[in-house]
Scaffold this motif. Structure first.
Motif, PDB file in Angstrom:
ATOM      1  N   ALA A  62       0.687  -1.319   0.115  1.00 42.72           N
ATOM      2  CA  ALA A  62       0.216   0.056   0.047  1.00 42.72           C
ATOM      3  C   ALA A  62       0.972   1.498  -0.098  1.00 42.72           C
ATOM      4  CB  ALA A  62      -0.991  -0.017   1.222  1.00 42.72           C
ATOM      5  N   LEU A  65       2.232   1.636  -3.202  1.00 40.72           N
ATOM      6  CA  LEU A  65       1.314   1.939  -4.487  1.00 40.72           C
ATOM      7  C   LEU A  65       1.409   3.664  -4.275  1.00 40.72           C
ATOM      8  CD1 LEU A  65      -1.300  -0.541  -4.519  1.00 40.72           C
ATOM      9  CD2 LEU A  65       0.189   0.071  -6.474  1.00 40.72           C
ATOM     10  N   GLU A 117      -6.284   0.011 -13.837  1.00 43.33           N
ATOM     11  CA  GLU A 117      -6.532  -1.065 -12.910  1.00 43.33           C
ATOM     12  C   GLU A 117      -5.939  -2.141 -13.096  1.00 43.33           C
ATOM     13  OE1 GLU A 117      -9.184   0.794 -14.167  1.00 43.33           O
ATOM     14  OE2 GLU A 117      -9.376   2.336 -12.599  1.00 43.33           O
ATOM     15  N   GLU A 120      -2.303  -2.224 -12.993  1.00 41.88           N
ATOM     16  CA  GLU A 120      -2.005  -2.342 -11.474  1.00 41.88           C
ATOM     17  C   GLU A 120      -2.049  -3.835 -10.927  1.00 41.88           C
ATOM     18  OE1 GLU A 120      -2.225   0.887  -8.511  1.00 41.88           O
ATOM     19  OE2 GLU A 120      -4.163  -0.197  -8.058  1.00 41.88           O
ATOM     20  N   ALA A 121      -3.189  -4.313 -11.293  1.00 43.14           N
ATOM     21  CA  ALA A 121      -3.454  -5.837 -10.973  1.00 43.14           C
ATOM     22  C   ALA A 121      -2.321  -6.676 -11.415  1.00 43.14           C
ATOM     23  CB  ALA A 121      -4.739  -6.240 -11.377  1.00 43.14           C
ATOM     24  N   LYS A 139      -6.322  -3.827  -2.206  1.00 47.19           N
ATOM     25  CA  LYS A 139      -7.258  -2.733  -2.780  1.00 47.19           C
ATOM     26  C   LYS A 139      -8.592  -2.490  -2.257  1.00 47.19           C
ATOM     27  CE  LYS A 139      -6.407  -1.310  -6.336  1.00 47.19           C
ATOM     28  NZ  LYS A 139      -5.897  -0.047  -6.678  1.00 47.19           N
ATOM     29  N   GLU A 141     -10.988  -4.451  -2.156  1.00 46.94           N
ATOM     30  CA  GLU A 141     -12.002  -4.731  -3.528  1.00 46.94           C
ATOM     31  C   GLU A 141     -12.529  -6.058  -3.177  1.00 46.94           C
ATOM     32  OE1 GLU A 141     -10.483  -3.993  -7.275  1.00 46.94           O
ATOM     33  OE2 GLU A 141     -10.427  -1.920  -7.000  1.00 46.94           O
ATOM     34  N   VAL A 146     -11.187  -8.691  -8.357  1.00 45.30           N
ATOM     35  CA  VAL A 146      -9.872  -8.603  -8.887  1.00 45.30           C
ATOM     36  C   VAL A 146      -9.438  -9.882  -9.505  1.00 45.30           C
ATOM     37  CG1 VAL A 146      -7.552  -8.826  -7.626  1.00 45.30           C
ATOM     38  CG2 VAL A 146      -9.330  -7.480  -6.655  1.00 45.30           C
TER      39      VAL A 146
END
Length: 184
Positions: A62, A65, A117, A120-121, A139, A141, A146
């Protein structure tokens, strides 16, 4: 978190974090800087780390990022400023960029076709070696979202990296007629 715990954290995660960042930004030197920034922020904020909220790995990613996003914002601002200054000065066409490795160019071109997205994944999954559940937690989510994002991104990358002749062969074998160009 004590000093020896922080050193262990660095030893366990620095290489994979570096891999994630190289995968994400495509620049080894920048990735090294971002790893350093990540661990600097982690060191300064280690007293705020709460094991009940996230694992050490998730916490570090985190932070990474956030460092990557901060860099992207700074780079965008610099690019805008440079564009404005170029508009005022004559262009020097004698300066050319060095040729890059073809495979790396192909991969970066393919990655550029993905949404933010999806990139990034993929970077978290393969560059950072995070599992899909870890990505979902990081994330914040749903796991299914994902999983779908990673699957779609991989499918797009596979299609982008295939040779055009191979794509045409696959379409012909599957019963889909090959593309016909009509010139007018």
């Amino acid at each position: 978190m004590r000093d020896e715990q922080f050193e262990r954290l660095y030893e366990q995660h620095a290489q994979r974090l570096f891999g994630f960042l190289v995968y994400r930004c495509g620049n080894r030197a920048l990735a090294e800087d971002l790893v350093a920034d990540t661990f600097e922020r982690a060191l300064r904020g280690r007293r705020l780390f709460d094991r009940r909220k996230a694992s050490e790995k998730t916490w570090l990613y985190a932070i990474a990022l956030n460092c990557l996003r901060d860099h992207a914002r700074r780079e965008a601002a610099e690019t805008r400023a440079l564009d404005r200054s170029r508009a005022l000065a004559p262009a020097d066409e004698s300066v050319t960029a060095p040729a890059a490795v073809e495979h790396r160019d192909d991969l970066h071109s393919a990655l550029a076709t993905l949404s933010e997205e999806e990139r990034e994944a993929i970077a978290l999954r393969f560059g950072g070696d995070l599992t899909v559940p870890e990505i979902a937690k990081l994330k914040k989510e749903p796991l299914a979202r994902v999983e779908g994002r990673v699957y779609r991104a991989l499918r797009k990358l596979r299609d982008q990296l295939r040779e055009p002749a191979e794509i045409e062969q696959r379409k012909t074998r599957s019963g889909t007629p090959p593309l016909v160009r009509i010139s007018g």
